[in-house]
Design a protein around this motif. Structure first.
Motif, PDB file in Angstrom:
ATOM      1  N   LYS B  37       0.640  -1.228  -0.131  1.00 43.91           N
ATOM      2  CA  LYS B  37      -0.609   0.315  -0.046  1.00 43.91           C
ATOM      3  C   LYS B  37       0.648   1.374  -0.056  1.00 43.91           C
ATOM      4  O   LYS B  37       1.606   2.102   1.049  1.00 43.91           O
ATOM      5  N   GLU B  43      -4.947   2.124  -2.413  1.00 46.39           N
ATOM      6  CA  GLU B  43      -5.444   0.798  -2.347  1.00 46.39           C
ATOM      7  C   GLU B  43      -4.377  -0.402  -1.763  1.00 46.39           C
ATOM      8  O   GLU B  43      -3.401  -0.259  -2.271  1.00 46.39           O
ATOM      9  N   ARG B  44      -5.062  -1.050  -1.611  1.00 42.35           N
ATOM     10  CA  ARG B  44      -3.770  -2.607  -1.207  1.00 42.35           C
ATOM     11  C   ARG B  44      -3.873  -2.787  -2.570  1.00 42.35           C
ATOM     12  O   ARG B  44      -4.837  -3.881  -3.395  1.00 42.35           O
ATOM     13  N   ILE B 222      -8.698 -10.904  -7.514  1.00 40.35           N
ATOM     14  CA  ILE B 222      -9.468  -9.484  -6.745  1.00 40.35           C
ATOM     15  C   ILE B 222      -8.995 -10.110  -5.232  1.00 40.35           C
ATOM     16  O   ILE B 222      -9.733 -10.793  -4.933  1.00 40.35           O
ATOM     17  N   MET B 223      -8.208  -8.780  -4.829  1.00 39.44           N
ATOM     18  CA  MET B 223      -7.808  -9.332  -3.507  1.00 39.44           C
ATOM     19  C   MET B 223      -7.985  -7.944  -2.219  1.00 39.44           C
ATOM     20  O   MET B 223      -8.151  -7.416  -2.994  1.00 39.44           O
ATOM     21  N   VAL B 224      -8.488  -7.863  -1.353  1.00 38.50           N
ATOM     22  CA  VAL B 224      -8.273  -7.453   0.368  1.00 38.50           C
ATOM     23  C   VAL B 224      -7.282  -7.354   0.430  1.00 38.50           C
ATOM     24  O   VAL B 224      -5.981  -6.883   0.822  1.00 38.50           O
ATOM     25  N   ASP B 225      -7.354  -7.710   1.713  1.00 42.11           N
ATOM     26  CA  ASP B 225      -7.144  -8.027   2.952  1.00 42.11           C
ATOM     27  C   ASP B 225      -5.816  -8.951   2.933  1.00 42.11           C
ATOM     28  O   ASP B 225      -5.055  -9.056   3.151  1.00 42.11           O
ATOM     29  N   THR B 227      -5.845 -11.868   3.999  1.00 43.63           N
ATOM     30  CA  THR B 227      -5.462 -12.957   4.942  1.00 43.63           C
ATOM     31  C   THR B 227      -6.660 -14.120   5.202  1.00 43.63           C
ATOM     32  O   THR B 227      -6.744 -14.626   6.166  1.00 43.63           O
ATOM     33  N   GLY B 228      -7.548 -13.933   4.463  1.00 42.45           N
ATOM     34  CA  GLY B 228      -8.733 -15.036   4.502  1.00 42.45           C
ATOM     35  C   GLY B 228     -10.186 -14.164   5.060  1.00 42.45           C
ATOM     36  O   GLY B 228     -11.239 -14.941   5.355  1.00 42.45           O
ATOM     37  N   MET B 229      -9.722 -12.437   5.366  1.00 40.56           N
ATOM     38  CA  MET B 229     -10.584 -12.120   6.160  1.00 40.56           C
ATOM     39  C   MET B 229     -11.845 -11.861   5.240  1.00 40.56           C
ATOM     40  O   MET B 229     -12.881 -10.939   5.732  1.00 40.56           O
ATOM     41  N   CYS B 230     -12.134 -11.702   3.804  1.00 42.06           N
ATOM     42  CA  CYS B 230     -13.366 -10.488   3.031  1.00 42.06           C
ATOM     43  C   CYS B 230     -13.868 -11.599   1.847  1.00 42.06           C
ATOM     44  O   CYS B 230     -15.092 -11.409   1.593  1.00 42.06           O
ATOM     45  N   GLY B 231     -13.106 -12.282   1.741  1.00 43.07           N
ATOM     46  CA  GLY B 231     -14.057 -13.328   0.442  1.00 43.07           C
ATOM     47  C   GLY B 231     -13.286 -12.941  -0.587  1.00 43.07           C
ATOM     48  O   GLY B 231     -14.254 -13.635  -1.557  1.00 43.07           O
ATOM     49  N   ALA B 232     -13.177 -11.776  -1.126  1.00 40.50           N
ATOM     50  CA  ALA B 232     -12.763 -11.206  -2.010  1.00 40.50           C
ATOM     51  C   ALA B 232     -12.513 -12.020  -3.014  1.00 40.50           C
ATOM     52  O   ALA B 232     -12.505 -12.262  -4.811  1.00 40.50           O
ATOM     53  N   ARG B 234     -12.092 -15.261  -3.356  1.00 43.83           N
ATOM     54  CA  ARG B 234     -12.937 -16.667  -3.881  1.00 43.83           C
ATOM     55  C   ARG B 234     -12.363 -17.309  -5.391  1.00 43.83           C
ATOM     56  O   ARG B 234     -13.236 -16.402  -5.932  1.00 43.83           O
ATOM     57  N   TYR B 268     -13.549  -5.271 -10.067  1.00 43.96           N
ATOM     58  CA  TYR B 268     -14.108  -3.918  -9.911  1.00 43.96           C
ATOM     59  C   TYR B 268     -12.980  -3.586 -10.924  1.00 43.96           C
ATOM     60  O   TYR B 268     -12.256  -2.565 -11.005  1.00 43.96           O
TER      61      TYR B 268
END
Ligand SMILES: Cc1cc2nc3c(=O)[nH]c(=O)nc-3n(C[C@H](O)[C@H](O)[C@H](O)COP(=O)(O)OP(=O)(O)OC[C@H]3O[C@@H](n4cnc5c(N)ncnc54)[C@H](O)[C@@H]3O)c2cc1C
Ligand SMILES: Cc1cc2nc3c(=O)[nH]c(=O)nc-3n(C[C@H](O)[C@H](O)[C@H](O)COP(=O)(O)OP(=O)(O)OC[C@H]3O[C@@H](n4cnc5c(N)ncnc54)[C@H](O)[C@@H]3O)c2cc1C
Ligand code: SF4
Ligand code: SF4
Ligand code: FES
Lengths: 471, 296
Positions: B37, B43-44, B222-225, B227-232, B234, B268
C-alpha cells in the motif's frame, strides 16, 4: 426525591438526511443534558448496573461526578477501568449490559449510562485530557497480537502496570472491527477510534502494523529470540461465512466483511482509491449488527436495501438501537425469509435472489424458536447486489502455526475464562478469537482479565525463580 | 515504512523494486506474495515475492503498471518509502515442502507468460539450487517486453523464449512450444508450473491435461486483506470454493474453474485498467479464444 422515570432524549440526525451521508447518526448529549440525565441515577448502594459491565466501570461513582458537573473527575474514574470509553458509550449493547440491569429499568427507563459515558469521553478528548501516565517500568516485555478491542485493552492494562508492550497488527491500521467493520456513521474513525488508540499509545504501547502473526512472525519466535515474557492473542474472528447455495460466486455477491472493509478501512465512501459495488437494489442476508451496518451502508451508497432474515423481529440479534435506526432510514425488513439460490445474469452479475418463507417451530438449543421452511413458498427478489452477513469464525492461522495451542471444534482458541491462559505456557488469549464473534465490551473484558492473568503468571514465575536460587 | 533500496525498469511499464522488509525476507518462500500500500489512502496491491535475500533483509517485487494504484506505486524512486508492505501471504509452493528424495525424481517445466517470468524466477532458482532438472518457457508479446532473460538463463537447464510476433525465439504461443517440446523433442516432464495471465494459464492447463502432465498455476484474483478475512479472492477449485489468499495462490491447474475466475477478476477493474489488461492479455494470445474480447 421523586423518581424521574423518563430518560433525557438525545439528538439524532434526521433519518431522511442521514440516509444520504456518513456523518454520525446520534449526536450525543450536551453537558446540560448529560448532567440532567446523571441526576436520575439513584446512586445505589449495591449498584446492579456494575454487574452488567464486563470491565466493571464504577458507574454510580462516575455518574455522581457528572451530576455535580465534575466531568474530568468522571473521566478519571472511567479510565481506571476502560481504555475505550468513547467507543463503548457508542457501540455497547447497553440494553443487555449495564442498562439492562439498572434498577430504574424496573419502573421506567434505565439511566442512559452509555450516553453519559460517551459524553464524558468526548468531553475529555475535546479538552485534551488523557488518562494518567505516571507509570513505573517493570522491565518485562509482553507481545500482543491484534489491535482490536481485546488487544488494545490488554496492552493498555499491562502498560499501566509497567509492562513494555508491543502490539502486532496484520492490517495497516489499528482498531480491528472498530476500523474495518463498524461504519463511520456509528463510530467515527478519526474523531473517536484513532484518538482512543492514541491514548493507548500514550501509555507507552508500541503498535507495529502490517505484521501477520503466523506468517511474518510466530508465537514461538516472540517467546524466543524476540525476548517477550508472554504473548496475548486477540486476533478476533474475522473469517466470513457463506451459505454454500448456488450462484454465490456471481459478481455482486460479497461478504459483509469485504463490503465494510472497502467502505470503512479503505474509505471507499470518502473517495478512497478502493472500488466498491454501488447497487441499485441490495439484499443483505442476516440479522446481526453486521447485517444492519451493511444495509445502512448500502442505503447510503444509493441502493434500495432489504434485510433478509430467517427468524422474526424478536430474534434479531442486532442492538435494538441499530434496528430502530435502520427502520427509520427506510431499510425494508423481509423477515422469516431464507435465501435458497442466487440468480445470475448472463454476464455473470447477480440479478436476483430466490428465497423461501419460514415459520417458527419449537425452541432449539439456543432457546430461540427454530425457523422451518414453508413448502412451496419460494419467491424472488430482483437485485444487483447481495451482501452475506452470516457471522464469522476465528482465523486458523495462528493456532496452525503454534505448537501446543489448542482450539475447539469451532476453531476458537481454548483459554481459561478467568485468566486467559491457553494450553501453551506463557500464551494467553481473549476476545472473539476465544468466544467467536461477540461484542466489543466482552472482548475488552477478556483483554482486561488476561492482563491480570499475565501479571499474576509472571509474578508467580519470578517468585518460583527466586525460591530456586535461594534453595 | 519500507525503503526501496533499488529500482530498475525491466521493460516499458514494468518496474523492479528491491524493498527492505526484514520480517518478510526472513520468513518468505517461493510462491508467496505480499500486499503493498503506497500510502495511507491508496489501494492495497497484491504482488508476488519474486526474490528475496534473507541476509540483506530485502524482497524483490516486479510490478506491471495496469491501473491507478500500480501507476502511483511505480512512480516511487530508489531511497523513497512504501508506507505498507504485509506478508509473506499465502502458502509456499508445494515443492518447497516436499521430501528431497521425491524432488530428485522430478523433471520440472515452468511456463511463464509475460510478467509471469518474475514470480517464476525464484522457483526456478530454488529448484536449480536443489539439483532438480528444470526447463523454462517464457512467452512475451514481443522481444522488447521480455524480462529477466539473462537471470533466468543462469538458473535453468534450458530456456525457451516464445514471442507472439516472432521478433525473438519461437514464433507463437507458449502452448505451442510446450506441445512441440513434449511431442516432437521427446521431453518428459513430471510437473508443469504455469504462471501468467489467467487466460494463458487456462490454455496451458488445457494443453497439459491433454498431455497428461500434472500442473500447478498461481491465481491472481481480486484481493483486499490477503489473510482470509473478506472472501473477495474466492475461486472455484474442484467444485469447491477456496480463498486464494490462504488456500493458494497455487492450485492444481486441472481443477481450477478458469472461466469463473476470469469473470470474477473483471469485477472491479477500472476502465483504464480493463483497457490495458485487455491489451496485455489479448496481445499475448491473439484474442483467439474470444474470452478477452468479451472483457467489458
Ligand atoms: C460490522 C460489525 C459491527 C459490530 N457492531 C458491534 C456493536 O455495535 N457493538 C458491539 O459490542 N460489538 C459489535 N461488533 C462485534 C465487535 O466488534 C467484536 O466482537 C470485537 O471487535 C471483537 O474484538 P477483538 O479484539 O476480539 O477482535 P477484532 O476487533 O476482530 O480485532 C482483531 C485484530 O487482530 C488482527 N489480526 C488477526 N489475525 C492476526 C494475525 N495473524 N496477526 C496480527 N494481527 C491479526 C485483525 O486484523 C484485527 O485488527 C460488530 C462487529 C462487526 C463485524
Ligand atoms: C496473488 C497475486 C499476485 C500478484 N502478483 C503480481 C506481480 O508480481 N506483479 C504485478 O504486476 N501484478 C501482480 N498481481 C496483480 C496486481 O495485484 C494487480 O495488477 C493490481 O492490483 C492492479 O491494480 P491497479 O489499481 O493498478 O489496477 P486497476 O485495474 O485500476 O484496478 C482496479 C481494481 O481491480 C483489482 N485488480 C485489477 N487487476 C487485478 C489483478 N490482475 N489481480 C488482482 N486484482 C486486480 C485491484 O484490486 C483494484 O482494486 C498479483 C495479484 C495477485 C492476487
Ligand atoms: S462499558 Fe459498556 S457495559 Fe460498561 S458501562 Fe459503559 S456502556 Fe455499559
Ligand atoms: S443501577 Fe441504575 S440507578 Fe442504580 S447506580 Fe446503577 S445506574 Fe444508577
Ligand atoms: S483477500 Fe480477503 S479473503 Fe482473500
Amino acid at each position: 426525591m421523586a423518581l424521574n422515570l423518563k430518560r433525557v432524549p438525545v439528538a439524532e440526525q434526521d433519518p431522511k438526511v442521514r440516509a444520504h451521508n456518513f456523518e454520525e447518526v446520534c449526536l450525543g448529549y450536551t453537558q446540560e443534558e448529560a448532567i440532567e440525565e446523571a441526576k436520575r441515577c439513584l446512586n445505589c448502594k449495591k449498584p446492579k448496573c456494575m454487574t452488567g459491565c464486563p470491565v466493571e466501570i464504577n458507574i454510580p461513582a462516575f455518574i455522581a461526578q457528572v451530576a455535580e458537573g465534575n466531568i474530568e473527575e468522571a473521566y478519571k474514574i472511567i479510565s481506571e477501568s476502560s481504555s475505550l470509553p468513547a467507543v463503548c458509550g457508542r457501540v455497547c449493547p447497553q440494553e443487555n449490559q449495564c442498562e439492562g440491569v439498572c434498577v430504574l429499568g424496573n419502573k421506567g427507563d434505565a439511566v442512559s449510562i452509555g450516553r453519559i459515558e460517551r459524553f464524558v469521553a468526548d468531553w475529555a478528548c475535546a479538552n485534551g485530557i488523557h488518562p494518567a501516565t505516571d507509570i513505573k517500568p517493570n522491565g518485562r516485555k509482553v507481545a500482543v497480537i491484534g489491535a482490536g478491542p481485546a488487544g488494545l485493552t490488554c496492552a493498555g492494562d499491562l502498560a499501566r502496570r509497567g509492562y513494555d508492550v508491543t502490539i502486532f497488527e496484520a492490517l495497516h491500521e489499528p482498531g480491528g472491527v472498530l476500523v474495518y467493520g463498524i461504519p463511520e456513521f456509528r463510530l467515527p474513525k478519526e474523531k473517536v477510534v484513532a484518538k482512543e488508540v492514541d491514548n493507548v499509545r500514550n501509555l507507552g504501547v508500541k503498535i507495529e502494523t502490517d505484521v501477520v502473526a503466523g506468517h511474518a512472525l510466530t508465537v514461538e519466535e516472540l517467546l524466543g529470540e524476540e525476548g517477550f515474557d508472554a504473548v496475548f492473542i486477540g486476533s478476533g474472528a474475522g473469517l466470513p461465512r457463506f451459505m454454500n447455495i448456488p450462484g454465490e460466486l456471481a459478481n455482486g455477491v460479497l461478504s459483509a466483511n469485504e463490503y465494510l472493509t472497502r467502505n470503512n478501512l479503505m474509505r471507499a465512501y470518502a473517495g478512497g482509491d478502493t472500488p466498491i459495488v454501488h447497487g441499485k437494489r441490495c439484499v443483505v442476508v442476516g440479522g446481526g449488527n453486521v447485517a444492519m451496518d451493511s444495509a445502512r451502508t448500502a442505503l447510503r451508497l444509493g441502493a434500495e436495501t432489504y434485510i433478509v432474515y430467517r427468524r422474526s423481529m424478536e430474534e434479531l440479534p442486532a442492538r435494538a438501537e441499530e434496528v430502530h435506526h435502520a427502520q427509520e432510514e427506510g431499510i425494508i425488513f423481509d423477515l422469516l425469509t431464507n435465501p435458497v439460490e442466487i440468480l445470475e445474469a448472463e454476464d455473470g452479475w447477480v440479478r436476483g435472489i430466490r428465497c423461501i418463507r419460514m415459520e417458527l417451530g419449537e425452541p432449539d438449543e439456543s432457546g430461540r424458536r427454530r425457523p422451518i421452511e414453508i413448502p412451496g413458498s419460494e419467491f424472488e427478489i430482483p437485485c444487483d447486489e447481495v451482501i452475506m452477513a452470516l457471522g464469522t469464525s476465528p482465523n486458523p492461522l495462528i493456532p496452525s502455526t503454534t505448537k501446543g495451542l489448542d482450539t475447539n471444534r469451532r476453531q476458537c482458541i481454548i483459554a481459561d475464562e478467568a485468566t486467559g491462559q491457553t494450553s501453551k505456557e506463557g500464551v494467553f488469549a481473549g476476545g472473539d478469537a476465544v468466544t467467536g464473534a461477540a461484542t466489543v465490551i466482552l472482548a475488552m473484558g477478556a483483554g482486561k482479565k488476561a492482563a491480570k492473568g499475565i501479571d499474576d503468571y509472571l509474578n508467580r514465575k519470578e517468585a518460583e525463580k527466586a525460591e530456586q536460587t535461594e534453595a | 515504512m519500507f525503503e526501496i533500496v533499488k529500482k530498475r525498469a525491466l521493460a516499458d511499464n514494468i518496474v523492479e523494486f528491491v524493498v527492505k522488509a526484514p520480517r518478510i525476507a526472513k520468513h518468505c518462500e517461493p510462491g508467496q506474495f505480499v500486499i503493498v500500500k503506497e500510502e495511507d489512502q491508496t489501494e492495497r496491491i497484491p504482488l508476488t515475492i519474486c526474490d528475496f535475500d534473507r541476509k540483506a533483509g530485502t524482497i524483490t517485487l516486479v510490478i506491471q503498471i495496469v491501473g491507478r494504484a500500480t501507476e502511483k506505486l511505480c512512480q516511487l524512486n530508489q531511497g523513497e518509502y512504501i508506507a505498507h508492505v504485509t506478508g509473506p501471504l499465502g502458502k509456499p509452493s508445494e515443492f518447497v515442502t516436499m521430501d528431497p528424495e521425491e524432488l530428485k525424481k522430478k523433471r520440472l517445466l515452468f511456463v511463464a507468460g509475460g510478467l509471469g517470468a518474475a514470480p517464476v524466477y525464484p522457483q526456478v532458482r530454488w529448484a536449480h539450487d536443489h539439483g532438480i532438472p528444470v526447463d523454462v518457457i517464457v512467452g512475451a508479446k514481443t522481444k522488447d517486453i521480455l524480462i529477466l532473460e539473462d537471470e533466468m538463463k543462469d538458473v535453468c537447464d534450458n530456456l525457451y523464449i516464445t514471442t507472439d510476433d516472432g521478433s525473438y525465439g519461437y514464433h507463437g504461443l507458449v502452448t505451442g512450444k510446450l506441445e512441440e517440446l513434449v511431442k516432437n523433442d521427446g521431453k518428459k516432464y513430471t510437473d508443469v508450473i504455469a504462471i501468467g495471465p489467467m487466460i494463458m494459464m487456462k490454455f496451458a492447463a488445457l494443453k497439459t491435461k491433454e498431455l497428461g502432465i500434472p500442473t500447478v498455476v498461481s491465481l491472481n484474483p481480486i484481493m483486499v486483506d490477503g489473510t482470509g478475512m473478506c472472501g473477495a479472492c474466492r475461486v472455484l477449485v474442484d467444485g469447491k470454493v477456496k480463498f486464494a489468499c490462504v488456500d493458494g495462490p497455487e492450485f492444481d491447474a486441472h481443477k481450477v474453474d478458469f472461466d469463473q475466475a476470469m469473470q470474477r477478476q473483471r469485477l472491479y477493474k477500472t476502465e483504464e485498467g480493463r483497457a490495458r489488461l485487455a491489451q496485455i492479455e489479448q496481445d499475448t494470445h491473439h484474442g483467439g479464444c474470444g474470452i478477452c474480447s468479451e472483457v467489458k
